[in-house]
Enzyme design. Structure first.
Site, mmCIF file in Angstrom:
data_model
loop_
_atom_site.group_PDB
_atom_site.id
_atom_site.type_symbol
_atom_site.label_atom_id
_atom_site.label_comp_id
_atom_site.label_asym_id
_atom_site.label_seq_id
_atom_site.Cartn_x
_atom_site.Cartn_y
_atom_site.Cartn_z
ATOM 1 N N GLU A 45 0.872 -1.173 0.000
ATOM 2 C CA GLU A 45 0.000 0.000 0.000
ATOM 3 C C GLU A 45 0.911 1.225 0.000
ATOM 4 O O GLU A 45 1.853 1.280 0.805
ATOM 5 C CB GLU A 45 -0.891 0.018 1.247
ATOM 6 N N ARG A 276 6.079 -13.445 8.457
ATOM 7 C CA ARG A 276 6.797 -12.225 8.107
ATOM 8 C C ARG A 276 8.153 -12.230 8.782
ATOM 9 O O ARG A 276 8.404 -12.991 9.725
ATOM 10 C CB ARG A 276 5.996 -11.016 8.546
ATOM 11 N N LYS A 286 4.590 0.771 10.913
ATOM 12 C CA LYS A 286 4.539 2.079 10.243
ATOM 13 C C LYS A 286 4.206 3.193 11.231
ATOM 14 O O LYS A 286 4.730 4.298 11.140
ATOM 15 C CB LYS A 286 3.462 2.051 9.148
#
Length: 591
Positions: A45, A276, A286
């Site tokens: 994104e 991950r 983030k």
RNA sequence: UCGGGGAUCGUUCAAUUGGUAGGACAUCGGGUUUUGGUCCCGGCAAUGGAGGUUCGAGUCCUCCUCCCCGAACCA
């Protein structure tokens, strides 16, 4: 070289060993599923910068495709206009390229908004989607909880015509933001929370950076992702573990859509989840990264202490080292957290082979050679010594380094008294100057506070070869810079940004675990040939570590500038003396 | 509380699918060395627990324990 066969090669696209995903792809290829095609995608994104965690996904997506002769697209999952911007798009494209991968195509989920809209009307007309007038809170409450089934929305049985009318009105802005949503009509009692009539569209009277003001409704991730995969012909949709429960929804949407109309009308795409990448002492959230930048705890998104790809690049991490690391750690379904040391070891391996060597002194101490010859006017002579540029690479050649009677050496390399196992210079002892002569300390000058301000030595002219003709040995070789020729530098030394393995574990706020002194800037000197090191290039300062010449600092970027050159320490060398001292300290603490 | 996923040296990844538990990082010891670097050799050290099947179990079965994800109109 350590055997890291599983790491494969640093060439993008080469095989990195076997794992459950590659086994799956191989089995699919063998069985003729997807007509033998393999296609993946990396779907960020555009609302932040890529970090080391993304690097694992990028390497996996691109190499899995390349190994099978397949394709990998870069697709921006830009379904939420509130947080996305073209700056991030450009940065992500650049970072993927820097890592060494080239997408066959760059796509945008927002390009599929028309198709998604048509499909939504189709689901509505088939009674598989409805407009819900409840607010977010009511929808959440109706969803039930873990162990408690949800309850149907009062709008769940709204007639198709009314749903269609309302949905069309929503799309063109006839309803206020947040007033209604479109929901898939699946099963409010489903044991998987994702299947309890998930939201497909929400009303946002918001400008989209690529679609402008054309839409007043925006699709959710779940309603967009699998369809994007299907439109592009993705076969293996690889994502992280937290999407495991979303897979049922991914499949449901695709099963209820007329995919036969698409270009790739074979088997529909399938999602596979993997763990991950996490690193200890590191934060990749983030939200937290943004706080670090915006609250000034670091200097920006490319501050070398950050785990963003831009920061690692600025710090001097070679992309090949990151790729090798990602290949080596492999891919599995087990949550795990690697120590940054492992990544660093790949950085050292790469840089040891490629980085030119230079000498620099970070904490200078004056060394005077009392028997160094002078010319007729009494000025010390200058001799140019030949030094190898890289002992690991003969083709890197040699350079000339000026040597004279006044040198800078490292403060750490001299002691008035030698602790056990200290091999460096002490009064009365002889050491070798790298690419120079043997020198013996005959005296040390101290100031009123007892601090050593100058070390006085004699040199042995017979040791010009670096060896003593009489066969006597020295236990240490130290580096130096000729004082008369010294180039001023600044070296930024970095420690871990967080000094706990799991930042935030203690108090809940990662920022409470910030290392109080994660950056130390030394004002030092270097041999003249540092000026050969281009901005962005990594050099090894012998015995100190690998350092990356900053791109923007005045001394690096402006040829005529008198400002000091700025270097970021990429990573230190392995340091046995430091280990000995650390161990001694720990033993002392135990007693 | 329900659903999903997971558990192997200090850390991490592997084990030819039931046949001697191996590697890397870290660490410790030794060798080489004009970087206390690199390189080479060696040491340490693990199958979460309890049963069961089997000549043989990390692998198969049962039960237990612990960890992660899930109740955004985020992705």
């Amino acid at each position: 070289m350590p055997d890291r066969s599983a790491a494969g090669s640093s060439n993008p696209g080469e095989n990195s060993g076997s794992d459950f995903i590659r086994d799956l792809v191989a089995a699919d290829t063998a069985s003729g599923r997807f007509g033998g095609r393999v296609q993946t995608r990396f779907p960020p994104e555009p609302n932040g910068y890529l970090h080391i965690g993304h690097a694992k996904a990028i390497c996996l997506d691109f190499t899995v495709a390349a190994e099978s002769g397949g394709r990998c697209f870069l697709r921006f999952d830009d379904t939420n206009p509130a947080t996305e911007s073209p700056e991030y798009v450009d940065a992500i494209i650049a970072d993927v390229a820097w890592l060494g991968f080239e997408p066959q195509e760059i796509r945008f989920a927002s390009d599929y908004f028309d198709q998604l809209y048509d499909w939504a009307e189709l689901l509505i007309s088939r009674g598989l989607a409805y407009v819900d007038d409840q607010d977010a809170e009511a929808i959440s409450a109706g969803r039930g909880g873990f162990g408690q089934p949800g309850t149907d929305s009062p709008f769940r049985d709204r007639p198709v015509d009314e749903n269609l009318r309302l949905f069309r009105e929503m799309a063109v802005g006839q309803h206020p933001q947040g007033s209604r949503v479109l929901r898939a009509r699946i099963d409010m009692q489903h044991e998987n929370m994702q299947m309890r009539d998930p939201v497909m569209y929400r009303i946002r009277h918001q400008h989209h950076y690529r679609q402008g003001d054309r839409w007043c409704i925006y699709p959710t991730y779940d309603w967009a992702h699998g369809q994007g995969d299907a439109i592009e012909g993705v076969t293996h949709s690889l994502c992280t573990l937290e999407f495991r429960d979303n897979r049922a929804l991914y499949d449901w949407y695709l099963e209820h859509l007329p995919l036969a109309e698409l270009d790739y009308a074979g088997d529909r795409p399938h999602q596979t989840e993997f763990a991950r990448l996490e690193l200890t002492n590191t934060i990749t959230s983030k939200r937290v990264l943004r706080r670090l930048v915006e609250d000034g705890h670091v200097d920006g998104w490319d501050d070398p202490r950050l785990p963003t790809l831009r920061a690692l690049r600025r710090r001097g991490y070679p992309p090949a080292a990151i790729r090798d690391f990602c290949g080596f750690i492999g891919v599995a379904r087990t949550n795990s957290r690697h120590a940054p040391e492992l990544l660093e070891s790949f950085v050292r391996t790469e840089l040891n082979a490629t980085a030119p060597r230079r000498m620099a002194v970070l904490r200078p101490l004056k060394l005077v050679i009392t028997n160094w010859p002078t010319d007729d006017d009494g000025n010390p002579l200058v001799e140019y010594r030949e030094a190898v540029n890289n002992p690991e690479d003969q083709s890197a050649g040699t350079r000339q380094v000026p040597f004279s009677g006044e040198l800078w050496i490292e403060q750490d390399d001299f002691r008035l008294e030698a602790p056990p196992k200290y091999f460096r210079l002490v009064p009365g002892r002889e050491v070798r100057l790298r690419a120079g002569y043997f020198v013996r300390c005959i005296d040390a000058v101290t100031d009123a506070g007892g601090r050593v301000t100058e070390v006085r030595c004699t040199y042995d002219p017979e040791t010009s070869s670096g060896q003593a003709p009489d066969g006597r040995k020295v236990k240490a070789t130290i580096h130096w810079v000729s004082a008369a020729h010294a180039v001023p530098i600044e070296a930024a030394l970095y420690e871990r940004l967080f000094d706990t393995e799991l930042p935030g574990e203690r108090t809940g706020d990662p920022l409470d675990d910030l290392h109080p002194n994660s950056r130390e800037v030394c004002t030092g000197v270097a041999e003249p040939a540092v000026t050969d090191i281009a901005p962005g290039q990594v050099v090894q300062f012998e015995r100190l570590g690998y350092f990356c010449a900053d791109n923007a600092a005045a001394g690096n970027a402006e040829p005529g500038s008198s400002a000091p050159r700025l270097f970021h320490r990429t990573v230190g060398l392995r340091d046995e003396w430091a280990n000995i001292q650390k161990r001694r300290q720990q033993q002392g603490a135990q007693r």
